[in-house]
Scaffold this motif. Sequence first.
Motif, PDB file in Angstrom:
ATOM      1  N   THR A 174       6.144   9.828  -8.546  1.00 39.50           N
ATOM      2  CA  THR A 174       7.239   8.806  -8.635  1.00 39.50           C
ATOM      3  C   THR A 174       7.542   8.626 -10.061  1.00 39.50           C
ATOM      4  OG1 THR A 174       8.130   6.823  -8.311  1.00 39.50           O
ATOM      5  CG2 THR A 174       5.645   6.977  -8.323  1.00 39.50           C
ATOM      6  N   ASP A 175       8.578   8.204 -10.791  1.00 41.67           N
ATOM      7  CA  ASP A 175       8.895   7.714 -11.997  1.00 41.67           C
ATOM      8  C   ASP A 175       8.769   6.365 -12.396  1.00 41.67           C
ATOM      9  OD1 ASP A 175       9.794  10.469 -12.370  1.00 41.67           O
ATOM     10  OD2 ASP A 175      11.592  10.187 -11.938  1.00 41.67           O
ATOM     11  N   HIS A 226       5.866   5.994  -2.581  1.00 43.42           N
ATOM     12  CA  HIS A 226       6.842   5.794  -1.630  1.00 43.42           C
ATOM     13  C   HIS A 226       8.063   4.902  -2.112  1.00 43.42           C
ATOM     14  CE1 HIS A 226       5.409   8.784   1.222  1.00 43.42           C
ATOM     15  NE2 HIS A 226       4.367   8.198   0.797  1.00 43.42           N
ATOM     16  N   ARG A 227       9.391   5.168  -2.314  1.00 43.28           N
ATOM     17  CA  ARG A 227      10.178   4.495  -2.555  1.00 43.28           C
ATOM     18  C   ARG A 227      11.502   4.410  -1.476  1.00 43.28           C
ATOM     19  NH1 ARG A 227       6.748   3.443  -5.154  1.00 43.28           N
ATOM     20  NH2 ARG A 227       6.505   3.214  -7.347  1.00 43.28           N
ATOM     21  N   LYS A 228      11.178   5.344  -0.636  1.00 42.35           N
ATOM     22  CA  LYS A 228      12.397   5.422   0.604  1.00 42.35           C
ATOM     23  C   LYS A 228      11.535   5.175   1.822  1.00 42.35           C
ATOM     24  CE  LYS A 228      14.072   9.268  -0.562  1.00 42.35           C
ATOM     25  NZ  LYS A 228      14.801  10.682  -0.259  1.00 42.35           N
ATOM     26  N   SER A 249       5.581  10.711   5.962  1.00 46.40           N
ATOM     27  CA  SER A 249       4.422   9.821   6.150  1.00 46.40           C
ATOM     28  C   SER A 249       4.618   8.672   7.106  1.00 46.40           C
ATOM     29  CB  SER A 249       4.210   9.050   4.959  1.00 46.40           C
ATOM     30  OG  SER A 249       3.507   9.974   3.668  1.00 46.40           O
ATOM     31  N   VAL A 250       3.846   8.327   7.797  1.00 47.81           N
ATOM     32  CA  VAL A 250       3.857   7.245   9.214  1.00 47.81           C
ATOM     33  C   VAL A 250       2.827   6.186   8.739  1.00 47.81           C
ATOM     34  CG1 VAL A 250       5.157   9.134  10.481  1.00 47.81           C
ATOM     35  CG2 VAL A 250       2.646   8.562  10.633  1.00 47.81           C
ATOM     36  N   TYR A 258       0.726  -1.443   0.158  1.00 51.54           N
ATOM     37  CA  TYR A 258       0.005  -0.160   0.036  1.00 51.54           C
ATOM     38  C   TYR A 258       0.761   1.269  -0.135  1.00 51.54           C
ATOM     39  CZ  TYR A 258      -2.816   3.780   1.696  1.00 51.54           C
ATOM     40  OH  TYR A 258      -3.516   5.038   1.988  1.00 51.54           O
ATOM     41  N   ILE A 259       1.824   1.377   0.978  1.00 57.70           N
ATOM     42  CA  ILE A 259       2.875   2.477   1.013  1.00 57.70           C
ATOM     43  C   ILE A 259       3.553   2.660  -0.443  1.00 57.70           C
ATOM     44  CG2 ILE A 259       4.636   3.476   2.181  1.00 57.70           C
ATOM     45  CD1 ILE A 259       3.850   1.783   4.592  1.00 57.70           C
TER      46      ILE A 259
END
Length: 340
Positions: free
Chosen positions: A338-339, A179-181, A271-272, A173-174
């Motif tokens: 994001t790419d 998100h990638r980091k 984000s958390v 989901y994240i």
Amino acid sequence: MASLKDISKICGVSVATVSKALNDHKDIGEETKANIRRVAKEMGYSPNLSARALKTNRTYGIGVLFVDEAQSGLTHDYFSSVLDSFKRTAEKSGYDITFINSCKNRPDRMSYLEHSRYRGFDGVVLACIDFADPEVIELVQSSIPVVTIDYLFNNRIAIMSDNVAGMKELLEYIYSRGHRKIAYIHGAMSAVTSGRLSSFYRTAERLGLQVPDEYIREAAYRDTTTTYRVTNELLDLPDPPTCIIFPDDFASFGGINAIRERELRIPEDISVAGYDGIQFTRQLEPRLTTVQQDTEQIGCLAARELISLIERPKTTIIEQVIVPGKVVEGKSVAQIPTDK
């Protein structure tokens, strides 16, 4: 106190019929049962537990072994919900619940097994305990029926929350939010932590995520102080994560405090996500994204399986029961471009 003989005289039936009616035997009609129970209640009849135990070879007592290292006791949101469900289910089947004394500083204390035998427990449920403790192993290896929660012993029934699938779905989901980091603060090492951590790495590998070693940190479950410190360490990295997964929802309060003290916004700046789905998180603003564990089902199944093992030991299957959870999409994980 009224006796079975007294009740039989009032009802005009035999003592055997009264006994069968009070024990809900099927060969006694419902009208007769209802009348006998009414009379028994009016006469203040109460069954003699010692006599009942001699006759049935059961005490209808179940022991609960619950030792929380954080000393949060029954304020432990996850396990208190599990044990509440366990208690309600067991009581519906006529069983009473007693906690096994876990204080090891008493000079006259008994081992867990000795206490269980002293109390005459028909069975024991183990939850939130040091499963490597020799006393726990002694109890598990005894002849007393045992069911464990979130831990697997050979040849014992275990009720397990699906931590592997839960972490997989949370990370997916994240990732879907761009998100990638992604950093993960996991709990102290245990069977639960091992399952979540392995699932995190495996899912990250499948998604093609690079996870630097410094993105993986440890803080005990429900430890807001350590989570606060470790969150600051992650935010101080030269290349900080865009999302942090906390050990559990309660520990997330420490991390969220660290973020807000820096005047960072959730989820605009960072984000958390949490884990457990406890009620408190529903009051947070923004609402925490988390994995909600099915505590009602876990507790209910643990009670049902233990009672089955007590009452039908020859036909009860020794198995590992996996209970799925679900990702609750709160407002704490931002959508970022994001790419990939």
